[in-house]
Design a protein around this motif. Structure first.
Motif, PDB file in Angstrom:
ATOM      1  N   ILE A 121       0.834  -1.203   0.000  1.00 16.27           N
ATOM      2  CA  ILE A 121       0.000   0.000   0.000  1.00 16.27           C
ATOM      3  C   ILE A 121       0.866   1.251   0.000  1.00 16.27           C
ATOM      4  N   ASP A 122       1.979   1.187   0.761  1.00 18.10           N
ATOM      5  CA  ASP A 122       2.882   2.341   0.826  1.00 18.10           C
ATOM      6  C   ASP A 122       3.360   2.766  -0.552  1.00 18.10           C
ATOM      7  N   LEU A 123       3.605   1.782  -1.430  1.00 15.10           N
ATOM      8  CA  LEU A 123       4.109   2.105  -2.766  1.00 15.10           C
ATOM      9  C   LEU A 123       3.106   2.939  -3.553  1.00 15.10           C
ATOM     10  N   TYR A 124       1.836   2.823  -3.180  1.00 13.78           N
ATOM     11  CA  TYR A 124       0.800   3.529  -3.927  1.00 13.78           C
ATOM     12  C   TYR A 124       0.404   4.854  -3.274  1.00 13.78           C
ATOM     13  N   ARG A 125       0.474   4.905  -1.975  1.00 12.95           N
ATOM     14  CA  ARG A 125       0.058   6.144  -1.318  1.00 12.95           C
ATOM     15  C   ARG A 125       1.243   6.963  -0.829  1.00 12.95           C
ATOM     16  N   HIS A 126       2.450   6.478  -1.099  1.00 11.19           N
ATOM     17  CA  HIS A 126       3.686   7.193  -0.753  1.00 11.19           C
ATOM     18  C   HIS A 126       3.779   7.495   0.734  1.00 11.19           C
ATOM     19  N   GLY A 127       3.186   6.654   1.536  1.00  7.96           N
ATOM     20  CA  GLY A 127       3.321   6.808   2.980  1.00  7.96           C
ATOM     21  C   GLY A 127       4.286   5.769   3.526  1.00  7.96           C
ATOM     22  N   ARG A 128       5.204   6.198   4.358  1.00  6.25           N
ATOM     23  CA  ARG A 128       6.206   5.268   4.868  1.00  6.25           C
ATOM     24  C   ARG A 128       6.400   5.488   6.355  1.00  6.25           C
ATOM     25  N   GLN A 129       7.001   4.473   6.989  1.00  2.00           N
ATOM     26  CA  GLN A 129       7.410   4.599   8.384  1.00  2.00           C
ATOM     27  C   GLN A 129       8.377   5.772   8.494  1.00  2.00           C
ATOM     28  N   THR A 130       8.157   6.653   9.442  1.00  2.00           N
ATOM     29  CA  THR A 130       8.962   7.870   9.536  1.00  2.00           C
ATOM     30  C   THR A 130       9.985   7.838  10.665  1.00  2.00           C
ATOM     31  N   HIS A 131       9.965   6.811  11.497  1.00  2.00           N
ATOM     32  CA  HIS A 131      10.886   6.744  12.633  1.00  2.00           C
ATOM     33  C   HIS A 131      11.463   5.327  12.684  1.00  2.00           C
ATOM     34  N   VAL A 132      12.774   5.206  12.526  1.00  2.00           N
ATOM     35  CA  VAL A 132      13.449   3.915  12.549  1.00  2.00           C
ATOM     36  C   VAL A 132      14.460   3.906  13.685  1.00  2.00           C
ATOM     37  N   ARG A 133      14.369   2.877  14.522  1.00  2.00           N
ATOM     38  CA  ARG A 133      15.303   2.712  15.637  1.00  2.00           C
ATOM     39  C   ARG A 133      16.239   1.549  15.327  1.00  2.00           C
ATOM     40  N   ALA A 134      17.544   1.793  15.462  1.00  2.00           N
ATOM     41  CA  ALA A 134      18.529   0.755  15.174  1.00  2.00           C
ATOM     42  C   ALA A 134      19.527   0.658  16.311  1.00  2.00           C
ATOM     43  N   ALA A 135      19.986  -0.568  16.575  1.00  2.00           N
ATOM     44  CA  ALA A 135      20.979  -0.815  17.620  1.00  2.00           C
ATOM     45  C   ALA A 135      22.318  -1.149  16.964  1.00  2.00           C
ATOM     46  N   PHE A 136      23.383  -0.499  17.434  1.00  2.00           N
ATOM     47  CA  PHE A 136      24.734  -0.710  16.914  1.00  2.00           C
ATOM     48  C   PHE A 136      25.659  -1.095  18.059  1.00  2.00           C
ATOM     49  N   PHE A 137      26.550  -2.053  17.821  1.00  2.00           N
ATOM     50  CA  PHE A 137      27.669  -2.217  18.742  1.00  2.00           C
ATOM     51  C   PHE A 137      28.744  -1.200  18.335  1.00  2.00           C
ATOM     52  N   PRO A 138      29.684  -0.856  19.221  1.00  2.00           N
ATOM     53  CA  PRO A 138      30.529   0.330  19.003  1.00  2.00           C
ATOM     54  C   PRO A 138      31.289   0.370  17.693  1.00  2.00           C
ATOM     55  N   SER A 139      32.028  -0.694  17.351  1.00  2.00           N
ATOM     56  CA  SER A 139      32.842  -0.612  16.137  1.00  2.00           C
ATOM     57  C   SER A 139      31.986  -0.600  14.877  1.00  2.00           C
ATOM     58  N   ALA A 140      30.788  -1.191  14.918  1.00  2.00           N
ATOM     59  CA  ALA A 140      29.879  -1.100  13.775  1.00  2.00           C
ATOM     60  C   ALA A 140      29.387   0.326  13.602  1.00  2.00           C
ATOM     61  N   ALA A 141      29.085   0.995  14.705  1.00  2.00           N
ATOM     62  CA  ALA A 141      28.672   2.402  14.614  1.00  2.00           C
ATOM     63  C   ALA A 141      29.799   3.248  14.043  1.00  2.00           C
ATOM     64  N   GLU A 142      31.036   2.970  14.457  1.00  2.00           N
ATOM     65  CA  GLU A 142      32.184   3.726  13.950  1.00  2.00           C
ATOM     66  C   GLU A 142      32.340   3.525  12.446  1.00  2.00           C
TER      67      GLU A 142
END
Length: 322
Positions: free
Chosen positions: A82-103
């Protein structure tokens, strides 16, 4: 059959206790218990039974929790369509990183996520032992995880696993150390020296255990500290050896340590992105995962990272003697 009640059952299967489930869903434990009781009455089967002071899912409960996960995935895919047709998407994404991956990934990834209009990408610090990464997917849209035992460690948990890159794990030595003259090191070379190690369950400790097995000799773990920058400082000060990830450590060799590859045993980690299947089916999450893959490819393609780090170490040693 109420989808919300099925979601509660699924969360209970993931989190293990009524209290943790209630906290995740921001309701009271009594509300969780009541909804589960109602679901059991609707289905006519026992889903949850007492176990000591807590509860556990019955065989029927586990089967329905799996069905609830499948249903969530199907709903997410329908919403993505449905998002592809109404151009509505999730606006807040939370992600977890370990330190060297974040770097490695976060600076470039934040540039990429700005391409998604209206998206707020929120990065969080998490650094569990390997077994702890899968559980974080209950609280984050995306979890960046690593393992020295391959991606199957996480795929067996029923998660969507997106491989990002494989990174060599090298031995770090103080500048001027006798072993720094070698282009590569074996378990027999390094086993007799004191080690600055990681606590049990972290990927780098697994490499040290492989060294012990190969040399058939235990190493002396002088210090255990779960922070790469502290380990770099301890090695640079001459307190012992350690295992470091090449792609991030190479940038820090001016601190007073050099890297040498290990030969004769497996010494690399696979870095992956994890998500629940229903979350991974969302349009925005698919876009962010693709950006993570592109950023990882960019990191791996940086000049000098894929080659053994001997030349840079020699230059560092020469600079230290000037």
């Amino acid at each position: 059959m109420d989808f919300k009640r099925l979601r509660i059952l699924r969360e209970l299967s993931e989190r293990g206790t009524v209290g943790a489930t209630a906290e995740a869903l921001k309701v009271t434990p009594s509300a969780v218990s009541q909804q589960l009781k109602t679901l059991q009455q609707e289905l006519g089967v026992v889903l949850v039974e007492k176990s000591g002071r807590g509860v556990r899912l019955t065989e029927a409960g586990l089967a329905m929790a799996g069905a609830a996960a499948d249903l969530s995935t199907a709903v997410a895919r329908a919403e993505a369509t449905i998002d592809l047709y109404r151009h509505g998407r999730q606006t807040h994404v939370r992600a977890a990183f370990f330190p060297s991956a974040a770097e490695m990934f976060l600076p470039g990834l934040l540039h990429r996520t700005k391409e998604i209009d209206g998206l707020h990408f929120e990065a969080h610090f998490q650094d569990p032992a390997v077994a702890g990464f899968a559980g974080l997917t209950a609280d984050y849209d995306i979890v960046i995880a690593h393992s020295v035992d391959g991606a199957d460690v996480f795929a067996r948990r029923g998660l969507t696993v997106v491989p990002l890159l494989e990174e060599p794990l090298d031995v770090a030595l103080p500048v001027g150390h006798p072993l720094a003259e070698k282009e590569a090191l074996t378990a027999a070379d390094v086993v007799a020296y004191p080690w600055m190690g990681m606590p049990e369950g972290f990927p780098f400790d697994t490499v040290v255990r492989r060294i012990e097995l190969q040399a058939d000799t235990p190493v002396f773990r002088a210090q255990l500290f779960p922070d790469l920058r502290v380990l770099e400082a301890l090695v640079s000060a001459g307190h012992g050896l350690t295992v470091l990830p090449r792609f991030t450590a190479l940038r820090n060799q001016d601190r007073g340590f050099v890297l040498r590859p290990l030969e004769g045993l497996e010494a690399s980690r696979i870095i992956v992105a994890l998500a629940r299947p229903d979350v991974a089916a969302r349009t925005t999450i698919q876009l962010v995962l693709a950006m993570l893959v592109a950023e990882a490819q960019s990191v791996a393609a940086a000049p000098g990272l894929s080659d053994p780090p001997h030349d840079e170490g020699q230059n560092q040693e020469r600079r230290s003697k000037m």
